[in-house]
Design a protein around this motif. Structure first.
Motif, PDB file in Angstrom:
ATOM      1  N   VAL A  16     -10.580  -5.992 -10.362  1.00  0.00           N
ATOM      2  CA  VAL A  16      -9.618  -6.026  -9.415  1.00  0.00           C
ATOM      3  C   VAL A  16      -9.164  -4.654  -9.235  1.00  0.00           C
ATOM      4  O   VAL A  16      -8.650  -4.069 -10.081  1.00  0.00           O
ATOM      5  CB  VAL A  16      -8.671  -6.946  -9.731  1.00  0.00           C
ATOM      6  CG1 VAL A  16      -7.599  -7.088  -8.657  1.00  0.00           C
ATOM      7  CG2 VAL A  16      -9.076  -8.614 -10.178  1.00  0.00           C
ATOM      8  N   ALA A  30       0.495  -6.747 -11.325  1.00  0.00           N
ATOM      9  CA  ALA A  30      -0.402  -6.599 -12.434  1.00  0.00           C
ATOM     10  C   ALA A  30       0.169  -7.450 -13.540  1.00  0.00           C
ATOM     11  O   ALA A  30      -0.796  -7.742 -14.368  1.00  0.00           O
ATOM     12  CB  ALA A  30      -0.671  -5.086 -12.493  1.00  0.00           C
ATOM     13  N   PHE A  33      -1.006 -10.994 -14.396  1.00  0.00           N
ATOM     14  CA  PHE A  33      -2.459 -11.539 -14.956  1.00  0.00           C
ATOM     15  C   PHE A  33      -2.390 -11.912 -16.501  1.00  0.00           C
ATOM     16  O   PHE A  33      -1.403 -11.600 -17.142  1.00  0.00           O
ATOM     17  CB  PHE A  33      -3.288 -10.347 -14.928  1.00  0.00           C
ATOM     18  CG  PHE A  33      -3.843 -10.107 -13.445  1.00  0.00           C
ATOM     19  CD1 PHE A  33      -4.989 -10.487 -13.025  1.00  0.00           C
ATOM     20  CD2 PHE A  33      -2.912  -9.427 -12.329  1.00  0.00           C
ATOM     21  CE1 PHE A  33      -5.511 -10.324 -11.900  1.00  0.00           C
ATOM     22  CE2 PHE A  33      -3.395  -9.187 -11.071  1.00  0.00           C
ATOM     23  CZ  PHE A  33      -4.860  -9.862 -10.934  1.00  0.00           C
ATOM     24  N   THR A  77      -6.417  -8.996 -20.087  1.00  0.00           N
ATOM     25  CA  THR A  77      -6.584  -8.037 -19.034  1.00  0.00           C
ATOM     26  C   THR A  77      -5.948  -6.650 -19.411  1.00  0.00           C
ATOM     27  O   THR A  77      -4.928  -6.420 -19.982  1.00  0.00           O
ATOM     28  CB  THR A  77      -5.673  -8.573 -17.848  1.00  0.00           C
ATOM     29  OG1 THR A  77      -5.792  -9.936 -17.461  1.00  0.00           O
ATOM     30  CG2 THR A  77      -5.599  -7.865 -16.598  1.00  0.00           C
ATOM     31  N   VAL A  79      -4.918  -3.349 -17.786  1.00  0.00           N
ATOM     32  CA  VAL A  79      -4.349  -2.866 -16.484  1.00  0.00           C
ATOM     33  C   VAL A  79      -4.129  -1.201 -16.490  1.00  0.00           C
ATOM     34  O   VAL A  79      -3.750  -0.640 -17.368  1.00  0.00           O
ATOM     35  CB  VAL A  79      -2.918  -3.305 -16.010  1.00  0.00           C
ATOM     36  CG1 VAL A  79      -2.497  -2.633 -15.002  1.00  0.00           C
ATOM     37  CG2 VAL A  79      -2.883  -4.814 -16.154  1.00  0.00           C
ATOM     38  N   ASN A 136     -10.604  -8.737 -18.124  1.00  0.00           N
ATOM     39  CA  ASN A 136     -10.203  -8.531 -16.833  1.00  0.00           C
ATOM     40  C   ASN A 136      -9.858  -7.133 -16.888  1.00  0.00           C
ATOM     41  O   ASN A 136      -9.033  -6.555 -17.761  1.00  0.00           O
ATOM     42  CB  ASN A 136      -9.193  -9.286 -16.316  1.00  0.00           C
ATOM     43  CG  ASN A 136      -9.565 -10.879 -16.274  1.00  0.00           C
ATOM     44  OD1 ASN A 136     -10.662 -11.274 -15.932  1.00  0.00           O
ATOM     45  ND2 ASN A 136      -8.775 -11.656 -16.699  1.00  0.00           N
ATOM     46  N   VAL A 138      -7.738  -4.498 -14.259  1.00  0.00           N
ATOM     47  CA  VAL A 138      -7.166  -4.220 -12.980  1.00  0.00           C
ATOM     48  C   VAL A 138      -6.725  -2.692 -12.832  1.00  0.00           C
ATOM     49  O   VAL A 138      -6.048  -2.302 -13.670  1.00  0.00           O
ATOM     50  CB  VAL A 138      -5.871  -5.170 -13.085  1.00  0.00           C
ATOM     51  CG1 VAL A 138      -5.110  -5.130 -11.789  1.00  0.00           C
ATOM     52  CG2 VAL A 138      -6.192  -6.671 -13.203  1.00  0.00           C
ATOM     53  N   THR A 140      -4.646  -0.451 -10.259  1.00  0.00           N
ATOM     54  CA  THR A 140      -3.713  -0.498  -9.425  1.00  0.00           C
ATOM     55  C   THR A 140      -3.892   1.015  -8.776  1.00  0.00           C
ATOM     56  O   THR A 140      -4.120   1.924  -9.524  1.00  0.00           O
ATOM     57  CB  THR A 140      -2.241  -0.611  -9.851  1.00  0.00           C
ATOM     58  OG1 THR A 140      -1.774   0.418 -10.573  1.00  0.00           O
ATOM     59  CG2 THR A 140      -2.213  -2.048 -10.865  1.00  0.00           C
ATOM     60  N   TYR A 235       1.112 -13.527  -7.366  1.00  0.00           N
ATOM     61  CA  TYR A 235       0.132 -13.785  -8.124  1.00  0.00           C
ATOM     62  C   TYR A 235      -0.592 -15.245  -8.045  1.00  0.00           C
ATOM     63  O   TYR A 235      -1.693 -15.390  -8.105  1.00  0.00           O
ATOM     64  CB  TYR A 235       0.180 -13.444  -9.705  1.00  0.00           C
ATOM     65  CG  TYR A 235      -1.103 -13.712 -10.665  1.00  0.00           C
ATOM     66  CD1 TYR A 235      -2.143 -13.119 -10.514  1.00  0.00           C
ATOM     67  CD2 TYR A 235      -0.828 -14.813 -11.441  1.00  0.00           C
ATOM     68  CE1 TYR A 235      -3.079 -13.357 -11.392  1.00  0.00           C
ATOM     69  CE2 TYR A 235      -1.741 -15.105 -12.230  1.00  0.00           C
ATOM     70  CZ  TYR A 235      -2.880 -14.187 -12.227  1.00  0.00           C
ATOM     71  OH  TYR A 235      -4.038 -14.706 -12.975  1.00  0.00           O
TER      72      TYR A 235
END
Length: 366
Positions: A16, A30, A33, A77, A79, A136, A138, A140, A235
């Protein structure tokens, strides 16, 4: 050679990209998640109760942290907050590797190509986070407004784009968007309201935070899940897309990381031994070192980026000096702090994996 054919929907980790103007709430979004762990490149998570890895002070440290997530699987996740600040580390590493003070010093724009290639390798590493560790990812990023003019069209208009460098945007931003499964653009939605009876004068009102999921002439966005074009910046609007992800069982139990500054432990313990000398009955205090205590890992005067890499690999300054001497760069008794800064940035930091391999192979005694 025969290949197995599979079919059906594959539920797994997703990639993402979430971007928008400053202050829109990218970090907070974020943090919602599943089981996130942050690599905070700009220090934006200080006000949030989240788990985070140490702030990377070099491009190599960032890469090592991502590799540690793949190996240890401490979260569901990962990030990277934010991608544009991570790209700064990438650009600095490329410049140091080639002995340049800035990317503009490269001839014919080759520096931007080098940055794009290095960034592409980083995206491949993040792909391993998804494919190998089923975690995952992410990214940003900040948004920037640029003037855009389509070919064969009259006039120009403003559009929001990923803020990945300046000229590098032409190369790094497209491959980042292609790499992602989902690109979400967050912004403030304003409404034009008439303030006179004739409806000729208007003013902006509102400021509702929303996110866009599909491409628009004024911004980039995409998704593969048939999401509505516009969603509230919450979210919960996309949470259902991550509910079917297979649970990841960490291979190594990793406690929450809340302190980004490594605690400096005493490295040399001095024990006072009172020794009675036979000549003249004089008493002398002798300082001896505990044989079980390791040598000091890092000197305080070294650049922080180098100290962080040395601390992570438990490399001492003595080992650095020995390796540099064996390579013929500096005499072994030359303090690392006296090395040329370009040598420290370009060789010790820029080529750290090779330096570490040389130390493990030729300097250390296991």
């Amino acid at each position: 050679m025969n290949f197995e054919i599979t079919e059906g929907v594959v539920n797994g980790a997703q990639k993402v990209v979430f971007y928008g103007p400053e202050g829109i709430g990218k970090t907070k979004f974020a943090s919602k998640f599943p089981d996130p762990a942050f690599i905070d490149t700009e220090g934006s998570t200080k006000k949030y109760n989240v788990r985070r890895l140490p702030k990377p002070t070099s491009w190599q440290m960032l890469i090592d942290e991502v590799k540690s997530v793949i190996n240890n699987r401490p979260c569901k996740t990962l990030v990277i907050d934010t991608a544009d600040w991570a790209e700064r580390l990438c650009t600095e590493a490329v410049c140091s590797r080639h002995g340049k003070s800035g990317v503009e010093e490269f001839r014919y724009g080759t520096g931007y190509t080098y940055v794009a290639e290095e960034w592409g390798r980083f995206l491949n590493l993040l792909q391993d986070v998804v494919d190998v560790a089923n975690i995952n990812v992410v990214l940003t990023a900040h948004a920037i407004i640029r003037k855009f003019e389509q070919p064969n069209e009259m006039g120009a208009y403003d559009r929001y784009e990923l803020k990945l460098g300046k000229k590098t945007t032409a190369q790094t931003a497209p491959i980042t968007k292609e790499w992602a499964d989902m690109v979400l653009f967050a912004n403030y939605k304003t409404f034009s309201v008439a303030v006179d009876d004739k409806g000729k004068k208007h003013k902006a009102q509102g400021g509702q935070r929303v996110m866009y999921t599909t491409h628009h002439p004024c911004w980039d966005a995409k998704n593969r899940d048939d999401l509505p074009e516009e969603l509230p910046l919450d979210y919960s609007a996309i949470a259902h897309l991550f509910n079917n992800q297979t649970n990841v069982t960490p291979t190594v139990a990793v406690p929450p990381v809340t302190n980004t500054t490594p605690q400096q432990q005493p490295v040399v313990e001095e024990i006072k031994v009172e020794k009675e000398l036979q000549q003249g009955g004089i008493q002398e205090t002798v300082l001896t070192e505990n044989a079980n205590v390791v040598q000091q890992a890092v000197e305080s005067k070294l650049p922080k980026a180098l100290k962080d890499l040395m601390n992570q690999a438990l490399v001492t300054e003595k080992e650095i000096r020995r390796a540099v001497s064996m390579k013929g760069y500096y005499p072994e008794d030359t303090p690392v702090e006296n090395y040329d800064p370009n040598f420290i940035n370009g060789v010790l930091i820029g080529a750290w994996p090779q330096i570490l391999e040389f130390i493990n192979t030729n300097v250390r005694e296991f």
